[in-house]
Design a protein around this motif. Structure first.
Motif, mmCIF file in Angstrom:
data_model
loop_
_atom_site.group_PDB
_atom_site.id
_atom_site.type_symbol
_atom_site.label_atom_id
_atom_site.label_comp_id
_atom_site.label_asym_id
_atom_site.label_seq_id
_atom_site.Cartn_x
_atom_site.Cartn_y
_atom_site.Cartn_z
ATOM 1 N N SER A 144 0.831 -1.206 0.000
ATOM 2 C CA SER A 144 0.000 0.000 0.000
ATOM 3 C C SER A 144 0.866 1.257 0.000
ATOM 4 C CB SER A 144 -0.929 0.004 1.216
ATOM 5 O OG SER A 144 -0.182 -0.011 2.428
ATOM 6 N N THR A 145 1.992 1.208 0.712
ATOM 7 C CA THR A 145 2.898 2.348 0.735
ATOM 8 C C THR A 145 3.517 2.583 -0.640
ATOM 9 O OG1 THR A 145 3.425 1.979 3.059
ATOM 10 C CG2 THR A 145 4.989 3.275 1.790
ATOM 11 N N ILE A 146 3.853 1.511 -1.325
ATOM 12 C CA ILE A 146 4.457 1.632 -2.649
ATOM 13 C C ILE A 146 3.478 2.271 -3.627
ATOM 14 C CG2 ILE A 146 5.341 0.312 -4.610
ATOM 15 C CD1 ILE A 146 6.495 -1.652 -2.542
ATOM 16 N N TRP A 147 2.224 1.810 -3.597
ATOM 17 C CA TRP A 147 1.227 2.388 -4.505
ATOM 18 C C TRP A 147 0.946 3.842 -4.160
ATOM 19 C CZ3 TRP A 147 0.529 0.279 -8.895
ATOM 20 C CH2 TRP A 147 0.573 -1.103 -9.052
ATOM 21 N N LEU A 148 0.889 4.162 -2.876
ATOM 22 C CA LEU A 148 0.658 5.547 -2.476
ATOM 23 C C LEU A 148 1.826 6.440 -2.880
ATOM 24 C CD1 LEU A 148 -0.913 5.049 1.070
ATOM 25 C CD2 LEU A 148 -2.010 6.145 -0.898
ATOM 26 N N ALA A 149 3.047 5.930 -2.749
ATOM 27 C CA ALA A 149 4.215 6.708 -3.156
ATOM 28 C C ALA A 149 4.204 6.962 -4.657
ATOM 29 C CB ALA A 149 5.495 5.979 -2.750
ATOM 30 N N VAL A 206 -0.963 9.275 2.665
ATOM 31 C CA VAL A 206 -2.354 9.599 2.353
ATOM 32 C C VAL A 206 -2.580 11.108 2.463
ATOM 33 C CG1 VAL A 206 -4.736 9.364 3.146
ATOM 34 C CG2 VAL A 206 -3.296 7.346 2.972
ATOM 35 N N ALA A 207 -2.019 11.719 3.509
ATOM 36 C CA ALA A 207 -2.145 13.171 3.682
ATOM 37 C C ALA A 207 -1.506 13.919 2.517
ATOM 38 C CB ALA A 207 -1.499 13.589 5.004
ATOM 39 N N LEU A 208 -0.332 13.472 2.087
ATOM 40 C CA LEU A 208 0.345 14.125 0.966
ATOM 41 C C LEU A 208 -0.441 13.952 -0.330
ATOM 42 C CD1 LEU A 208 4.045 13.082 1.721
ATOM 43 C CD2 LEU A 208 2.948 15.285 2.161
ATOM 44 N N VAL A 209 -1.006 12.760 -0.529
ATOM 45 C CA VAL A 209 -1.811 12.519 -1.731
ATOM 46 C C VAL A 209 -3.032 13.429 -1.740
ATOM 47 C CG1 VAL A 209 -3.322 10.836 -2.847
ATOM 48 C CG2 VAL A 209 -1.024 10.164 -2.142
ATOM 49 N N ILE A 210 -3.694 13.572 -0.590
ATOM 50 C CA ILE A 210 -4.889 14.429 -0.508
ATOM 51 C C ILE A 210 -4.532 15.877 -0.829
ATOM 52 C CG2 ILE A 210 -6.587 15.403 1.080
ATOM 53 C CD1 ILE A 210 -6.634 12.693 2.496
ATOM 54 N N GLY A 211 -3.445 16.365 -0.231
ATOM 55 C CA GLY A 211 -3.047 17.747 -0.469
ATOM 56 C C GLY A 211 -2.672 18.003 -1.917
ATOM 57 N N THR A 212 -1.929 17.089 -2.520
ATOM 58 C CA THR A 212 -1.505 17.269 -3.907
ATOM 59 C C THR A 212 -2.688 17.122 -4.862
ATOM 60 O OG1 THR A 212 0.613 16.291 -3.278
ATOM 61 C CG2 THR A 212 0.211 16.597 -5.617
#
Length: 219
Positions: A46-51, A108-114
């Motif tokens: 999950s971390t890899i996909w989020l990154a 997740v926080a970084l994905v939401i902000g971006t």
């Protein structure tokens, strides 16, 4: 994005941005996998996909911010970037205060902000009067590729110059020391803000026809 027969329509550029974003996902995922592996302590797959998603969205935000700069919406572009960063910091510190800060939650926080930055850029581009009047043209994507591919070598070299040390640290020491090292060297990168800020203004001046490249070279 100048108007005229040799220009590129806004929606062509947006389509190109979408294509580049999607194409970057496999590369971003491969790099994340190389650095993190699928270690459970970092959240596993999950971390890899989020990154990978974070990296792709960052590319989209960068390209759309350039579009805002090209239309002269420099203040809007800056405000959107600051707002996105503030949202990311607020969510991360909120998670920290709740004792729920993990690698996965931070991503997740970084994905939401971006993602919020990307959506806001698209909204501003679609509603601003300065961005209207650009018609779709056949072959615009080919022009983007033809004119943009030579610049990829320069961008890739710059990225490698500023990031190669981090790949070495990640390969030799692992993800945790890489995080500490990245924070330590971030301070020196502040020096890049001045030429980057000048470049954004110069980009708008050239793309809008206000100034030529030769005129900028003499300033």
């Amino acid at each position: 994005l100048p108007k005229g027969s040799d220009g590129v329509a806004l929606r062509d550029y947006q389509g190109f941005t979408l294509a580049a974003t999607v194409a970057s996902l496999p590369l971003s995922g491969s790099i994340a996998l190389m650095i993190l592996g699928h270690r459970s302590q970092y959240g596993g797959w999950s971390t890899i996909w989020l990154a990978a998603l974070m990296s792709a969205l960052t590319l989209a935000a960068y390209l759309l911010s350039d579009a805002l700069n090209a239309f002269g919406l420099l203040n809007g572009s800056a405000l959107i970037s600051v707002g996105s960063s503030a949202l990311q910091v607020a969510v991360v510190f909120g998670l920290m205060g709740l004792g729920r800060l993990t690698v996965t939650n931070a991503l997740v926080a970084l994905v939401i902000g971006t993602a919020a930055q990307v959506v806001t850029c698209l909204f501003v581009l679609s509603t601003s009067k300065q961005c209207q009047g650009s018609e779709h043209q056949a072959g615009a994507w080919l022009r983007l590729l033809r004119k943009g591919i030579p610049a990829l070598g320069i961008n890739a070299a710059q990225s490698l110059t500023f990031r190669l040390d981090r790949y070495i640290v990640a390969g030799v020491m692992g993800p945790a020391p890489l995080g500490v090292y990245s924070i330590a060297v971030a301070g020196s990168e502040v020096l890049r803000m001045v030429p980057a800020a000048w470049g954004q203004i110069a980009f708008f001046q050239v793309s809008s026809g206000v100034a030529s490249i030769d005129e900028l070279r003499r300033t």
